[in-house]
Design a protein around this motif. Sequence first.
Motif, PDB file in Angstrom:
ATOM      1  N   LEU A 167       0.949  -1.376   0.067  1.00 11.98           N
ATOM      2  CA  LEU A 167       0.004   0.055  -0.130  1.00 11.98           C
ATOM      3  C   LEU A 167       0.512   1.131  -0.107  1.00 11.98           C
ATOM      4  CD1 LEU A 167      -2.625   1.251   0.289  1.00 11.98           C
ATOM      5  CD2 LEU A 167      -2.368   1.032   2.642  1.00 11.98           C
ATOM      6  N   VAL A 168       2.098   0.809   0.746  1.00 12.55           N
ATOM      7  CA  VAL A 168       3.273   3.017   0.846  1.00 12.55           C
ATOM      8  C   VAL A 168       3.552   2.439  -0.608  1.00 12.55           C
ATOM      9  CG1 VAL A 168       4.732   3.300   2.027  1.00 12.55           C
ATOM     10  CG2 VAL A 168       3.500   2.422   3.078  1.00 12.55           C
ATOM     11  N   LYS A 169       3.966   1.416  -1.264  1.00 17.05           N
ATOM     12  CA  LYS A 169       4.216   1.394  -2.697  1.00 17.05           C
ATOM     13  C   LYS A 169       3.400   1.781  -4.060  1.00 17.05           C
ATOM     14  CE  LYS A 169       7.829  -2.110  -1.913  1.00 17.05           C
ATOM     15  NZ  LYS A 169       7.475  -2.784  -1.185  1.00 17.05           N
ATOM     16  N   VAL A 170       2.313   1.607  -3.300  1.00 11.30           N
ATOM     17  CA  VAL A 170       1.383   1.933  -4.860  1.00 11.30           C
ATOM     18  C   VAL A 170       0.941   3.834  -4.447  1.00 11.30           C
ATOM     19  CG1 VAL A 170       0.524  -0.184  -4.891  1.00 11.30           C
ATOM     20  CG2 VAL A 170      -0.678   1.234  -3.810  1.00 11.30           C
ATOM     21  N   ASN A 171       0.881   3.614  -3.004  1.00 13.28           N
ATOM     22  CA  ASN A 171       0.133   5.041  -3.011  1.00 13.28           C
ATOM     23  C   ASN A 171       1.691   6.192  -2.812  1.00 13.28           C
ATOM     24  OD1 ASN A 171      -1.920   4.793  -2.603  1.00 13.28           O
ATOM     25  ND2 ASN A 171      -2.830   4.558  -0.810  1.00 13.28           N
ATOM     26  N   ALA A 172       2.606   5.624  -2.595  1.00 14.33           N
ATOM     27  CA  ALA A 172       4.121   6.943  -3.329  1.00 14.33           C
ATOM     28  C   ALA A 172       3.854   8.023  -4.347  1.00 14.33           C
ATOM     29  CB  ALA A 172       4.932   6.446  -3.289  1.00 14.33           C
ATOM     30  N   ILE A 173       3.081   7.983  -4.613  1.00 13.04           N
ATOM     31  CA  ILE A 173       3.288   8.829  -5.769  1.00 13.04           C
ATOM     32  C   ILE A 173       2.073  10.183  -5.522  1.00 13.04           C
ATOM     33  CG2 ILE A 173       0.868   8.176  -7.309  1.00 13.04           C
ATOM     34  CD1 ILE A 173       1.884   8.370  -9.754  1.00 13.04           C
ATOM     35  N   GLN A 174       1.266   9.811  -4.095  1.00 14.68           N
ATOM     36  CA  GLN A 174       0.666  11.506  -3.547  1.00 14.68           C
ATOM     37  C   GLN A 174       2.110  11.815  -3.231  1.00 14.68           C
ATOM     38  OE1 GLN A 174      -1.056   9.578   0.136  1.00 14.68           O
ATOM     39  NE2 GLN A 174      -2.805  11.113  -0.950  1.00 14.68           N
ATOM     40  N   GLN A 175       3.136  12.004  -3.423  1.00  9.22           N
ATOM     41  CA  GLN A 175       4.071  12.989  -2.792  1.00  9.22           C
ATOM     42  C   GLN A 175       4.214  13.995  -4.099  1.00  9.22           C
ATOM     43  OE1 GLN A 175       8.484  11.330  -2.191  1.00  9.22           O
ATOM     44  NE2 GLN A 175       6.971   9.328  -2.502  1.00  9.22           N
ATOM     45  N   HIS A 176       4.070  13.525  -5.276  1.00 11.11           N
ATOM     46  CA  HIS A 176       4.158  13.764  -6.364  1.00 11.11           C
ATOM     47  C   HIS A 176       2.255  15.046  -6.735  1.00 11.11           C
ATOM     48  CE1 HIS A 176       8.224  12.693  -6.782  1.00 11.11           C
ATOM     49  NE2 HIS A 176       7.830  11.683  -6.423  1.00 11.11           N
ATOM     50  N   MET A 195      -6.882   7.296  -7.207  1.00 14.26           N
ATOM     51  CA  MET A 195      -6.661   6.637  -7.511  1.00 14.26           C
ATOM     52  C   MET A 195      -6.135   5.665  -6.154  1.00 14.26           C
ATOM     53  SD  MET A 195      -5.458   3.827  -9.561  1.00 14.26           S
ATOM     54  CE  MET A 195      -4.919   2.274  -8.921  1.00 14.26           C
ATOM     55  N   ILE A 196      -5.621   6.635  -5.001  1.00 12.67           N
ATOM     56  CA  ILE A 196      -5.001   6.562  -4.030  1.00 12.67           C
ATOM     57  C   ILE A 196      -6.235   5.711  -3.193  1.00 12.67           C
ATOM     58  CG2 ILE A 196      -4.636   7.740  -1.539  1.00 12.67           C
ATOM     59  CD1 ILE A 196      -2.112   7.547  -3.599  1.00 12.67           C
ATOM     60  N   ASP A 197      -7.650   6.167  -2.738  1.00 12.08           N
ATOM     61  CA  ASP A 197      -8.326   6.355  -2.369  1.00 12.08           C
ATOM     62  C   ASP A 197      -9.230   4.635  -2.807  1.00 12.08           C
ATOM     63  OD1 ASP A 197      -9.104   7.581  -0.801  1.00 12.08           O
ATOM     64  OD2 ASP A 197     -10.653   8.609  -3.034  1.00 12.08           O
ATOM     65  N   LEU A 198      -9.289   4.091  -4.278  1.00 10.80           N
ATOM     66  CA  LEU A 198      -9.287   2.651  -4.698  1.00 10.80           C
ATOM     67  C   LEU A 198      -8.001   1.875  -4.226  1.00 10.80           C
ATOM     68  CD1 LEU A 198     -10.414   0.746  -6.659  1.00 10.80           C
ATOM     69  CD2 LEU A 198      -9.056   1.343  -8.323  1.00 10.80           C
ATOM     70  N   ASN A 199      -6.695   2.215  -4.169  1.00 12.91           N
ATOM     71  CA  ASN A 199      -5.740   1.582  -3.577  1.00 12.91           C
ATOM     72  C   ASN A 199      -5.759   1.043  -1.979  1.00 12.91           C
ATOM     73  OD1 ASN A 199      -4.316   1.583  -5.978  1.00 12.91           O
ATOM     74  ND2 ASN A 199      -2.509   3.252  -5.809  1.00 12.91           N
ATOM     75  N   THR A 200      -6.399   1.661  -1.790  1.00 13.32           N
ATOM     76  CA  THR A 200      -6.535   1.381  -0.272  1.00 13.32           C
ATOM     77  C   THR A 200      -7.740   0.724   0.457  1.00 13.32           C
ATOM     78  OG1 THR A 200      -5.498   3.671   0.549  1.00 13.32           O
ATOM     79  CG2 THR A 200      -6.659   2.619   2.513  1.00 13.32           C
ATOM     80  N   ARG A 201      -8.938   1.142  -0.665  1.00 16.07           N
ATOM     81  CA  ARG A 201     -10.247   0.431  -0.195  1.00 16.07           C
ATOM     82  C   ARG A 201     -10.073  -1.297  -0.731  1.00 16.07           C
ATOM     83  NH1 ARG A 201     -12.423   3.988  -2.890  1.00 16.07           N
ATOM     84  NH2 ARG A 201     -13.004   3.095  -4.793  1.00 16.07           N
ATOM     85  N   TYR A 249      11.112  -4.807  -3.930  1.00 13.00           N
ATOM     86  CA  TYR A 249      10.317  -4.523  -5.385  1.00 13.00           C
ATOM     87  C   TYR A 249      10.879  -5.084  -6.265  1.00 13.00           C
ATOM     88  CZ  TYR A 249       9.415   0.220  -4.500  1.00 13.00           C
ATOM     89  OH  TYR A 249       9.623   1.657  -3.580  1.00 13.00           O
ATOM     90  N   ARG A 250      11.372  -6.149  -5.453  1.00 16.93           N
ATOM     91  CA  ARG A 250      11.711  -8.288  -6.378  1.00 16.93           C
ATOM     92  C   ARG A 250      11.143  -8.761  -6.408  1.00 16.93           C
ATOM     93  NH1 ARG A 250      16.355  -7.754  -5.515  1.00 16.93           N
ATOM     94  NH2 ARG A 250      16.640  -9.528  -4.688  1.00 16.93           N
ATOM     95  N   ARG A 251      10.749  -9.217  -5.121  1.00 19.16           N
ATOM     96  CA  ARG A 251      10.033 -10.298  -4.294  1.00 19.16           C
ATOM     97  C   ARG A 251       8.585 -10.407  -4.247  1.00 19.16           C
ATOM     98  NH1 ARG A 251      14.643 -10.196   1.037  1.00 19.16           N
ATOM     99  NH2 ARG A 251      16.187 -11.291  -0.764  1.00 19.16           N
ATOM    100  N   ILE A 252       7.986 -10.529  -5.453  1.00 18.14           N
ATOM    101  CA  ILE A 252       6.586  -9.874  -5.184  1.00 18.14           C
ATOM    102  C   ILE A 252       6.239 -10.796  -5.752  1.00 18.14           C
ATOM    103  CG2 ILE A 252       7.238  -7.194  -5.866  1.00 18.14           C
ATOM    104  CD1 ILE A 252       7.173  -8.091  -9.081  1.00 18.14           C
ATOM    105  N   ASP A 253       4.414 -10.417  -6.463  1.00 19.25           N
ATOM    106  CA  ASP A 253       2.937 -11.787  -6.375  1.00 19.25           C
ATOM    107  C   ASP A 253       3.833 -12.272  -8.342  1.00 19.25           C
ATOM    108  OD1 ASP A 253       0.593 -13.145  -8.265  1.00 19.25           O
ATOM    109  OD2 ASP A 253      -0.353 -12.376  -5.981  1.00 19.25           O
ATOM    110  N   TYR A 303      -1.312  -0.007 -11.120  1.00 19.32           N
ATOM    111  CA  TYR A 303      -0.112  -0.248 -10.111  1.00 19.32           C
ATOM    112  C   TYR A 303       0.987   0.718 -11.265  1.00 19.32           C
ATOM    113  CZ  TYR A 303       4.186  -1.153  -7.293  1.00 19.32           C
ATOM    114  OH  TYR A 303       5.068  -1.433  -6.653  1.00 19.32           O
ATOM    115  N   ARG A 304       1.687  -0.646 -11.573  1.00 22.80           N
ATOM    116  CA  ARG A 304       2.927  -0.231 -12.747  1.00 22.80           C
ATOM    117  C   ARG A 304       2.856   1.019 -13.694  1.00 22.80           C
ATOM    118  NH1 ARG A 304       6.980  -3.421 -11.529  1.00 22.80           N
ATOM    119  NH2 ARG A 304       6.407  -5.461 -10.849  1.00 22.80           N
ATOM    120  N   ALA A 305       1.164   0.842 -14.339  1.00 20.76           N
ATOM    121  CA  ALA A 305       1.408   2.314 -14.915  1.00 20.76           C
ATOM    122  C   ALA A 305       1.558   3.482 -13.607  1.00 20.76           C
ATOM    123  CB  ALA A 305      -0.587   2.757 -15.683  1.00 20.76           C
ATOM    124  N   ASN A 306       1.024   3.120 -12.727  1.00 27.93           N
ATOM    125  CA  ASN A 306       1.748   4.446 -11.787  1.00 27.93           C
ATOM    126  C   ASN A 306       3.040   4.136 -11.283  1.00 27.93           C
ATOM    127  OD1 ASN A 306       2.609   4.950  -9.178  1.00 27.93           O
ATOM    128  ND2 ASN A 306       0.518   4.578  -8.250  1.00 27.93           N
TER     129      ASN A 306
END
Length: 349
Positions: A167-176, A195-201, A249-253, A303-306
Amino acid sequence: MAWSNCLSRLTMNRDDIDNLIQKGSFSCACNQPELQETHISWIILCDQDVFKIKKPIHYDFLDFSTPEQRKYFCQEEVRLNNRLTQGIYLGVVTVSRLQDRFAIGTSMGETIDFAVHMKRLPDQRRMDLLLTRGMVGDQDIFAIADQLITFHSKTTRFDNQDTEGLLVKVNAIQQHEQYVTQKLGEEYGIIIRQMIDLNTRFLNENHLMLQERGHSGFVRDCHGDLHSRNIFLAERPIIFDCIEFNPDYRRIDLLNEIAFFCMDLESFGCRELAEVFLEYYNTNYPICRNEREYALFVFYKAYRANVRAKVNLLRAISDAHNDAYLGEAARYLDLMQGYSKELGAINER
């Protein structure tokens, strides 16, 4: 200790890189060295070789701030990429300085930094360039899928998935968000907030599913940066440049891994190729077993487009005179919004 203290005071900058290219020495034939620059590296192309120097930077997701760190991650880059490629990553070499001249891979002067030494691959076979020319077909996709299936089935497994970290990674774009609103307009700030709201939900609602996927063996030590610029379509696909700077960032689904590749194909307008890849991969190595997991796949594409939007924003911030990066960021934010709408439609079914 004396070596370490001396080395820590020496850091290359862009002027040094220009000096190296203009009048430096190389351990290989390098008649007309060419510089390619990313937000984290300087890449010098020689006749048959490539040298990659990590920038002395520190972001929230990587730390190249000291020579010791840069040397370690050069070594990691070689080790990790040799899992998928053989004979491409040739090792780690020194960058040295003698008075006002620089050298790579030679014994002259004092060591000031390190570089990854690679074999140069033919530019005309780089997959992203071939995609723009319509020169990628189903057989290429099958060959890439076969290679990835072999790799994914053997690489290290992790039973747990850090959903809070995700969640931290997918919402990191918020800082920009403020920068995006200022440069691209309020509508793009809205896209980020939605997108931040959708990610969290989504992650809160699907926490158990993500944990189950970890227990089922779908979280692996992957490539982590699987897009067409990192693939050369030779006789056998060459998949290189995996994530070395942060194992999280490499140890992922595995769905996260292949979602990046499919998103990238779709960013070139090649949705049919993305569908061919997913169907072939999933038929031969089932990792998307039901509609909820397909929703997770779409979430990962968003997320990857993010991620690609964020990379281009970082480039735009560091190069205020290059509007092309802002244009690319906007393009990926638009793609992200499209996936969020698709995800919303799935959730309503």
